[in-house]
Write a protein that holds these residues in place. Structure first.
Motif, PDB file in Angstrom:
ATOM      1  N   GLU A 186      13.682 -10.307  25.727  1.00  0.00           N
ATOM      2  CA  GLU A 186      12.897  -9.487  24.804  1.00  0.00           C
ATOM      3  C   GLU A 186      12.794 -10.157  23.436  1.00  0.00           C
ATOM      4  OE1 GLU A 186      11.165  -6.715  25.254  1.00  0.00           O
ATOM      5  OE2 GLU A 186      11.616  -6.725  27.395  1.00  0.00           O
ATOM      6  N   GLN A 187      13.859 -10.840  23.014  1.00  0.00           N
ATOM      7  CA  GLN A 187      13.803 -11.573  21.744  1.00  0.00           C
ATOM      8  C   GLN A 187      12.784 -12.710  21.809  1.00  0.00           C
ATOM      9  OE1 GLN A 187      17.500 -12.729  19.787  1.00  0.00           O
ATOM     10  NE2 GLN A 187      18.619 -11.161  20.938  1.00  0.00           N
ATOM     11  N   PHE A 188      12.762 -13.427  22.929  1.00  0.00           N
ATOM     12  CA  PHE A 188      11.793 -14.508  23.101  1.00  0.00           C
ATOM     13  C   PHE A 188      10.359 -13.957  23.066  1.00  0.00           C
ATOM     14  CE2 PHE A 188      14.931 -17.338  25.692  1.00  0.00           C
ATOM     15  CZ  PHE A 188      15.588 -17.658  24.518  1.00  0.00           C
ATOM     16  N   ILE A 189      10.156 -12.803  23.710  1.00  0.00           N
ATOM     17  CA  ILE A 189       8.821 -12.190  23.736  1.00  0.00           C
ATOM     18  C   ILE A 189       8.416 -11.744  22.326  1.00  0.00           C
ATOM     19  CG2 ILE A 189       7.480 -10.231  24.599  1.00  0.00           C
ATOM     20  CD1 ILE A 189       9.210 -10.374  27.155  1.00  0.00           C
ATOM     21  N   ASP A 190       9.349 -11.111  21.609  1.00  0.00           N
ATOM     22  CA  ASP A 190       9.067 -10.675  20.235  1.00  0.00           C
ATOM     23  C   ASP A 190       8.732 -11.875  19.349  1.00  0.00           C
ATOM     24  OD1 ASP A 190       9.485  -8.059  20.912  1.00  0.00           O
ATOM     25  OD2 ASP A 190      11.549  -7.988  20.185  1.00  0.00           O
ATOM     26  N   SER A 191       9.468 -12.965  19.532  1.00  0.00           N
ATOM     27  CA  SER A 191       9.215 -14.176  18.756  1.00  0.00           C
ATOM     28  C   SER A 191       7.809 -14.711  19.040  1.00  0.00           C
ATOM     29  CB  SER A 191      10.253 -15.249  19.098  1.00  0.00           C
ATOM     30  OG  SER A 191       9.982 -16.454  18.415  1.00  0.00           O
ATOM     31  N   ALA A 192       7.394 -14.676  20.307  1.00  0.00           N
ATOM     32  CA  ALA A 192       6.056 -15.148  20.685  1.00  0.00           C
ATOM     33  C   ALA A 192       4.978 -14.275  20.043  1.00  0.00           C
ATOM     34  CB  ALA A 192       5.913 -15.148  22.203  1.00  0.00           C
ATOM     35  N   LYS A 193       5.219 -12.970  19.973  1.00  0.00           N
ATOM     36  CA  LYS A 193       4.246 -12.061  19.358  1.00  0.00           C
ATOM     37  C   LYS A 193       4.145 -12.294  17.855  1.00  0.00           C
ATOM     38  CE  LYS A 193       4.603  -8.367  22.804  1.00  0.00           C
ATOM     39  NZ  LYS A 193       5.018  -6.972  23.080  1.00  0.00           N
ATOM     40  N   ILE A 194       5.291 -12.530  17.213  1.00  0.00           N
ATOM     41  CA  ILE A 194       5.292 -12.824  15.770  1.00  0.00           C
ATOM     42  C   ILE A 194       4.542 -14.121  15.501  1.00  0.00           C
ATOM     43  CG2 ILE A 194       6.763 -13.466  13.816  1.00  0.00           C
ATOM     44  CD1 ILE A 194       8.893 -11.552  14.992  1.00  0.00           C
ATOM     45  N   ASN A 195       4.798 -15.144  16.312  1.00  0.00           N
ATOM     46  CA  ASN A 195       4.108 -16.429  16.152  1.00  0.00           C
ATOM     47  C   ASN A 195       2.594 -16.261  16.305  1.00  0.00           C
ATOM     48  OD1 ASN A 195       6.391 -17.999  15.658  1.00  0.00           O
ATOM     49  ND2 ASN A 195       6.736 -18.420  17.832  1.00  0.00           N
ATOM     50  N   LYS A 196       2.195 -15.419  17.257  1.00  0.00           N
ATOM     51  CA  LYS A 196       0.767 -15.183  17.481  1.00  0.00           C
ATOM     52  C   LYS A 196       0.117 -14.598  16.230  1.00  0.00           C
ATOM     53  CE  LYS A 196      -2.400 -12.482  20.356  1.00  0.00           C
ATOM     54  NZ  LYS A 196      -2.523 -11.490  21.466  1.00  0.00           N
ATOM     55  N   ARG A 197       0.774 -13.593  15.617  1.00  0.00           N
ATOM     56  CA  ARG A 197       0.218 -12.968  14.411  1.00  0.00           C
ATOM     57  C   ARG A 197       0.175 -13.936  13.236  1.00  0.00           C
ATOM     58  NH1 ARG A 197       3.559  -8.578  16.125  1.00  0.00           N
ATOM     59  NH2 ARG A 197       5.118  -9.113  14.543  1.00  0.00           N
ATOM     60  N   ALA A 232      -5.325 -25.376  13.839  1.00  0.00           N
ATOM     61  CA  ALA A 232      -6.736 -25.139  13.505  1.00  0.00           C
ATOM     62  C   ALA A 232      -7.610 -24.887  14.734  1.00  0.00           C
ATOM     63  CB  ALA A 232      -7.280 -26.321  12.700  1.00  0.00           C
ATOM     64  N   LYS A 233      -7.432 -25.660  15.803  1.00  0.00           N
ATOM     65  CA  LYS A 233      -8.293 -25.540  16.978  1.00  0.00           C
ATOM     66  C   LYS A 233      -7.978 -24.314  17.835  1.00  0.00           C
ATOM     67  CE  LYS A 233      -9.076 -30.540  17.394  1.00  0.00           C
ATOM     68  NZ  LYS A 233      -8.931 -31.732  18.272  1.00  0.00           N
ATOM     69  N   ASP A 234      -6.857 -23.659  17.533  1.00  0.00           N
ATOM     70  CA  ASP A 234      -6.443 -22.513  18.354  1.00  0.00           C
ATOM     71  C   ASP A 234      -6.350 -21.218  17.545  1.00  0.00           C
ATOM     72  OD1 ASP A 234      -5.602 -23.908  21.029  1.00  0.00           O
ATOM     73  OD2 ASP A 234      -4.623 -25.086  19.469  1.00  0.00           O
ATOM     74  N   LYS A 235      -6.965 -21.200  16.344  1.00  0.00           N
ATOM     75  CA  LYS A 235      -6.818 -20.053  15.437  1.00  0.00           C
ATOM     76  C   LYS A 235      -7.314 -18.737  16.045  1.00  0.00           C
ATOM     77  CE  LYS A 235      -6.001 -19.514  11.589  1.00  0.00           C
ATOM     78  NZ  LYS A 235      -6.666 -20.019  10.365  1.00  0.00           N
ATOM     79  N   THR A 236      -8.389 -18.782  16.810  1.00  0.00           N
ATOM     80  CA  THR A 236      -8.959 -17.539  17.337  1.00  0.00           C
ATOM     81  C   THR A 236      -8.142 -16.942  18.482  1.00  0.00           C
ATOM     82  OG1 THR A 236     -10.394 -18.797  18.830  1.00  0.00           O
ATOM     83  CG2 THR A 236     -11.290 -18.193  16.668  1.00  0.00           C
ATOM     84  N   LYS A 237      -7.456 -17.788  19.229  1.00  0.00           N
ATOM     85  CA  LYS A 237      -6.674 -17.313  20.383  1.00  0.00           C
ATOM     86  C   LYS A 237      -5.430 -18.186  20.538  1.00  0.00           C
ATOM     87  CE  LYS A 237      -7.506 -15.696  25.110  1.00  0.00           C
ATOM     88  NZ  LYS A 237      -8.434 -15.732  26.271  1.00  0.00           N
ATOM     89  N   PRO A 238      -4.484 -18.086  19.601  1.00  0.00           N
ATOM     90  CA  PRO A 238      -3.331 -18.998  19.605  1.00  0.00           C
ATOM     91  C   PRO A 238      -2.375 -18.766  20.774  1.00  0.00           C
ATOM     92  CG  PRO A 238      -3.043 -17.282  17.962  1.00  0.00           C
ATOM     93  CD  PRO A 238      -4.439 -17.135  18.486  1.00  0.00           C
ATOM     94  N   PRO A 239      -2.099 -19.811  21.562  1.00  0.00           N
ATOM     95  CA  PRO A 239      -1.102 -19.674  22.647  1.00  0.00           C
ATOM     96  C   PRO A 239       0.318 -19.727  22.086  1.00  0.00           C
ATOM     97  CG  PRO A 239      -1.982 -21.903  22.611  1.00  0.00           C
ATOM     98  CD  PRO A 239      -2.728 -21.136  21.554  1.00  0.00           C
ATOM     99  N   THR A 240       1.164 -18.811  22.521  1.00  0.00           N
ATOM    100  CA  THR A 240       2.554 -18.780  22.037  1.00  0.00           C
ATOM    101  C   THR A 240       3.531 -18.568  23.187  1.00  0.00           C
ATOM    102  OG1 THR A 240       2.355 -16.402  21.555  1.00  0.00           O
ATOM    103  CG2 THR A 240       1.918 -17.930  19.745  1.00  0.00           C
ATOM    104  N   SER A 241       3.143 -18.991  24.374  1.00  0.00           N
ATOM    105  CA  SER A 241       3.965 -18.765  25.571  1.00  0.00           C
ATOM    106  C   SER A 241       5.088 -19.786  25.733  1.00  0.00           C
ATOM    107  CB  SER A 241       3.076 -18.816  26.812  1.00  0.00           C
ATOM    108  OG  SER A 241       2.398 -20.076  26.870  1.00  0.00           O
ATOM    109  N   HIS A 242       5.015 -20.896  25.011  1.00  0.00           N
ATOM    110  CA  HIS A 242       5.978 -21.977  25.197  1.00  0.00           C
ATOM    111  C   HIS A 242       6.969 -22.040  24.044  1.00  0.00           C
ATOM    112  CE1 HIS A 242       2.969 -22.855  28.126  1.00  0.00           C
ATOM    113  NE2 HIS A 242       3.438 -24.040  28.447  1.00  0.00           N
ATOM    114  N   PHE A 243       8.177 -22.485  24.348  1.00  0.00           N
ATOM    115  CA  PHE A 243       9.221 -22.600  23.335  1.00  0.00           C
ATOM    116  C   PHE A 243      10.200 -23.681  23.756  1.00  0.00           C
ATOM    117  CE2 PHE A 243      10.795 -19.572  26.444  1.00  0.00           C
ATOM    118  CZ  PHE A 243      12.125 -19.904  26.594  1.00  0.00           C
ATOM    119  N   TYR A 244      11.126 -24.015  22.862  1.00  0.00           N
ATOM    120  CA  TYR A 244      12.141 -25.007  23.220  1.00  0.00           C
ATOM    121  C   TYR A 244      13.491 -24.627  22.630  1.00  0.00           C
ATOM    122  CZ  TYR A 244      11.138 -27.097  18.576  1.00  0.00           C
ATOM    123  OH  TYR A 244      10.952 -27.312  17.235  1.00  0.00           O
TER     124      TYR A 244
END
Length: 443
Positions: free
Chosen positions: A201-212, A223-235
């Motif tokens: 759930e923390q990883f999911i919340d982090s992805a949502k924050i990154n998206k916003r 810049a190229k992903d501003k309209t629909k930023p992917p945030t599914s990946h992490f390390y």
């Protein structure tokens, strides 16, 4: 010689079933039969054993002297660049679909996929992203997609695959956590699942924050992903990746790469969230158009993982006069001294999960993990016959029959003899009772 061949035949058939049994039985079988024959026969006996990651016991067998082939796509297709790894894995998906459609349907894939707007390669890429190149998941996703398209006299589209990915996640993967309260298993396992769920759930919340935040960011990388930023990946730091193995084995996340961090030069392991999970949580799947996109600091979840370890696990001394607890971070130091307690110097330490209050169902309706998988399979697709269920559950049809009898006694299963497929003839089919659905699947 004939007796020897007969013995080898018996052992071969037993080995095929060994990793369906529980851990203690597996341990006895390996220690008594497999390991001695492997170590003392000078390679006269050769065993081919398949097992899920983390669920194999080797006993006295030296892992350095046997060939281990890992089937996760990253381990299987390791190459110099991530692009090569993904290309090989997508090629495997393409080969799988072409061979199966030709063998079973005598047709080519374009008979089933809508190629008026996108190419077949885009479908193969989507299936790779959704399934992580796991053949069983490919089958499930196409089964769901079939209900949305071919069953309605339409071809499969990318939108159908996205809907199928979400349904597969909700029906098959998510219950690992959502049905935890109904599992009859050691409390420590329930604790581990609870804490892992909190971490996810923390990883999911982090992805949502990154998206916003990326939506309003001025960084050229995004810049190229501003309209629909992917945030599914992490390390995360590779040293901590074993903590995520249970999440990876249940397909909540998938490892896809390793590379050094720009700041610390430490090796990092890169993961992606499950595609269907992303659809369910309204997250965009992908690594971004810029090659530097996913290596930005905002996608580093190492601190979140370290925070999880601090709150979810500690090291406890078994000395009743001491009973000291130590932070999980010093585990490597304690391991250097064979887990000897650094406080009392006499007790032996062990890693424990921090106790929390977990909602549990009534004792009378608790079920073993296998039985939960059994009824969940029938919830997804019903009715089903024993041998078909056995293939899906990785067990023998005899075990299915035995557990079915138990579930019928509890009032959760009903059986009816019918002919649903003329090629199969009359068979006994299982389905869930209304009581089972109300007990385990109604919120």
């Amino acid at each position: 010689m004939q007796k020897m061949k007969y013995l080898m035949g018996i052992i071969y058939h037993i080995v095929l079933k060994i990793f369906i049994i529980d851990y203690e039985a597996m341990k006895i079988f390996v220690d008594v039969i497999i390991a001695p024959l492997n170590n003392l026969s000078d390679e006269f006996f050769k065993f081919k054993i398949a097992a899920y990651p983390g669920r194999i016991y080797l006993g006295d067998i030296d892992p350095q002297k046997i060939e281990q082939i890992r089937l996760d796509f990253y381990e299987l297709y390791q190459s110099k660049t991530i692009t090569d790894v993904h290309a090989q894995a997508q090629g495997s998906i393409k080969k799988l679909i072409e061979k199966r459609t030709q063998f079973f349907c005598k047709k080519t894939p374009d008979e089933f996929f809508d190629t008026t707007k996108v190419t077949l390669d885009e479908y193969y890429k989507a299936l790779f992203d959704i399934t992580s190149c796991v053949p069983r998941n490919v089958g499930w996703v196409l089964w769901y997609a079939n209900q949305q398209s071919i069953a309605k006299d339409k071809k499969i589209t990318l939108a159908d695959l996205a809907i199928a990915a979400e349904k597969h996640f909700i029906d098959t993967i998510k219950p690992y956590f959502s049905q935890n309260q109904f599992m009859r298993e050691p409390f420590d396992m329930k604790l581990e699942k609870y804490h892992l769920h909190q971490l996810l759930e923390q990883f999911i919340d982090s992805a949502k924050i990154n998206k916003r935040e990326i939506l309003v960011s001025d960084s050229k990388v995004f810049a190229k992903d501003k309209t629909k930023p992917p945030t599914s990946h992490f390390y995360i730091n590779k040293k901590l990746e074993d903590i995520l193995k249970p999440l990876e084995m249940q397909f909540f996340i998938t490892k896809y790469n390793e590379q050094k961090d720009q700041d610390s030069s430490e090796l990092m392991s890169f993961f992606s969230l499950n595609y269907g999970l992303c659809v369910s949580e309204d997250l965009n799947y992908g690594r971004g158009a810029d090659r530097k996109y996913v290596i930005q600091r905002r996608f580093n979840n190492t601190k979140k993982l370290q925070g999880y370890l601090s709150s979810a696990k500690h090291i406890a001394c078994n000395n009743p006069q001491c009973k000291a607890t130590h932070d999980y971070e010093i585990l490597s130091m304690i391991e250097m001294f064979d887990m000897l307690c650094p406080k009392c110097k006499t007790g032996i330490c062990s890693v424990e999960h921090v106790k929390v209050d977990i909602k549990l169902a009534d004792e009378q309706i608790l079920l073993p993990e296998f039985d939960m998988q059994f009824i969940n399979s029938l919830k997804v697709d019903s009715p089903q016959y024993p041998s078909g269920l056995a293939q899906e559950l990785d067990c023998t049809y005899q075990k299915v029959g035995k557990r079915a009898a138990k579930l019928k006694d509890m009032g959760f299963l009903q059986a009816e003899e019918m002919t649903r497929d003329k090629t199969l003839g009359k068979r006994n089919y299982y389905s869930l009772t209304d009581d089972a659905i109300e007990t385990y699947f109604v919120e």
